[in-house]
Design a protein around this motif. Structure first.
Motif, PDB file in Angstrom:
ATOM      1  N   GLU A 134      43.057  43.036  36.843  1.00  0.00           N
ATOM      2  CA  GLU A 134      42.476  42.769  38.373  1.00  0.00           C
ATOM      3  C   GLU A 134      41.440  41.244  38.223  1.00  0.00           C
ATOM      4  OE1 GLU A 134      40.217  46.089  39.361  1.00  0.00           O
ATOM      5  OE2 GLU A 134      41.909  47.178  39.132  1.00  0.00           O
ATOM      6  N   ALA A 138      32.130  36.583  41.692  1.00  0.00           N
ATOM      7  CA  ALA A 138      32.482  37.360  42.954  1.00  0.00           C
ATOM      8  C   ALA A 138      31.425  38.390  43.315  1.00  0.00           C
ATOM      9  CB  ALA A 138      33.948  37.784  42.727  1.00  0.00           C
ATOM     10  N   HIS A 162      40.945  39.037  45.945  1.00  0.00           N
ATOM     11  CA  HIS A 162      41.073  40.171  45.170  1.00  0.00           C
ATOM     12  C   HIS A 162      42.616  40.258  44.990  1.00  0.00           C
ATOM     13  CE1 HIS A 162      36.896  41.400  45.910  1.00  0.00           C
ATOM     14  NE2 HIS A 162      37.210  41.208  47.169  1.00  0.00           N
ATOM     15  N   THR A 166      37.999  39.273  51.098  1.00  0.00           N
ATOM     16  CA  THR A 166      36.985  39.925  51.758  1.00  0.00           C
ATOM     17  C   THR A 166      36.099  38.568  52.248  1.00  0.00           C
ATOM     18  OG1 THR A 166      37.027  41.656  49.867  1.00  0.00           O
ATOM     19  CG2 THR A 166      34.763  41.219  51.216  1.00  0.00           C
ATOM     20  N   ALA A 206      34.783  37.596  36.628  1.00  0.00           N
ATOM     21  CA  ALA A 206      34.337  38.311  37.812  1.00  0.00           C
ATOM     22  C   ALA A 206      33.095  38.442  38.355  1.00  0.00           C
ATOM     23  CB  ALA A 206      34.989  39.880  37.829  1.00  0.00           C
ATOM     24  N   SER A 231      38.831  38.992  40.598  1.00  0.00           N
ATOM     25  CA  SER A 231      38.111  38.598  41.904  1.00  0.00           C
ATOM     26  C   SER A 231      37.547  37.315  41.798  1.00  0.00           C
ATOM     27  CB  SER A 231      37.211  39.900  42.054  1.00  0.00           C
ATOM     28  OG  SER A 231      37.734  41.001  42.477  1.00  0.00           O
ATOM     29  N   VAL A 272      36.399  36.157  48.985  1.00  0.00           N
ATOM     30  CA  VAL A 272      36.525  36.578  47.704  1.00  0.00           C
ATOM     31  C   VAL A 272      37.961  37.123  47.503  1.00  0.00           C
ATOM     32  CG1 VAL A 272      36.373  38.256  45.704  1.00  0.00           C
ATOM     33  CG2 VAL A 272      34.122  37.206  47.237  1.00  0.00           C
TER      34      VAL A 272
END
Length: 182
Positions: free
Chosen positions: A108, A156, A88, A70, A153, A110, A86
């Protein structure tokens, strides 16, 4: 580098890396002897053959299927480009370049990332890529952040939304300056 569109070249390079996952097309955007250094893990390569081997077996095509970038900001000069973005992904595959030797955790991730890219005569010479490895390790459950100044995270999220609170790791320290003259 008059006459060269660094931004278009960089975007093509990234498209070949992350969308089409084409090693030869990626290498074609670079000088004969390029180098890439992912600073936190010192992964990448120096010279055509080493970098192509790295791209082919440890980077391009080896990222998780949901891997995406991103964009946040971009600065371009005559021979350099600085990209802030960022990264991800869900840690569903081994990611040799970022998490060498760590089996997939299914978590997950980020993480804010910065790429500093140098160009010569319309080709990439090198990439220096920076990210906060501690925040990545916290997100995949390999580092306990308790008592450490690591935000995971949240870093981010804060990059993407400036209205999120600042100074959350220094709550007590921050309170010491409350009401003091500024």
């Amino acid at each position: 580098m008059a006459g060269h569109d660094l931004e278009s070249l960089w975007e093509a390079h990234c498209r070949y890396e992350f969308e089409t996952r084409d090693v030869d097309a990626t290498m074609a955007t670079m000088v004969a002897e390029p180098y890439v250094n992912h600073i936190p893990t010192m992964t990448g390569g120096v010279g055509h053959d080493e970098l192509k081997r790295f791209y082919k077996y440890h980077f391009i095509g080896a990222n998780p299927p949901d891997f995406r970038l991103t964009p946040v900001s971009r600065t371009i000069s005559a021979d350099r480009l600085v990209d802030e973005f960022v990264v991800h992904f869900t840690h569903t595959t081994e990611i040799d370049w970022m998490l060498p030797g760590i089996a997939p955790t299914g978590r997950e991730v980020s993480v804010p990332t910065v790429a500093i890219v140098q160009f010569r005569e319309g080709k990439l010479i090198h990439e220096h890529i920076y990210w906060d490895q501690a925040s990545v390790l916290v997100q995949i459950g390999k580092l306990d952040p308790e008592g450490l100044p690591i935000v995971g995270a949240d870093a981010a999220r804060k990059v993407m939304d400036k209205t999120l609170p600042s100074n959350t790791l220094m709550k007590e320290i921050w309170q010491r300056s409350a009401g003091k003259p500024i």
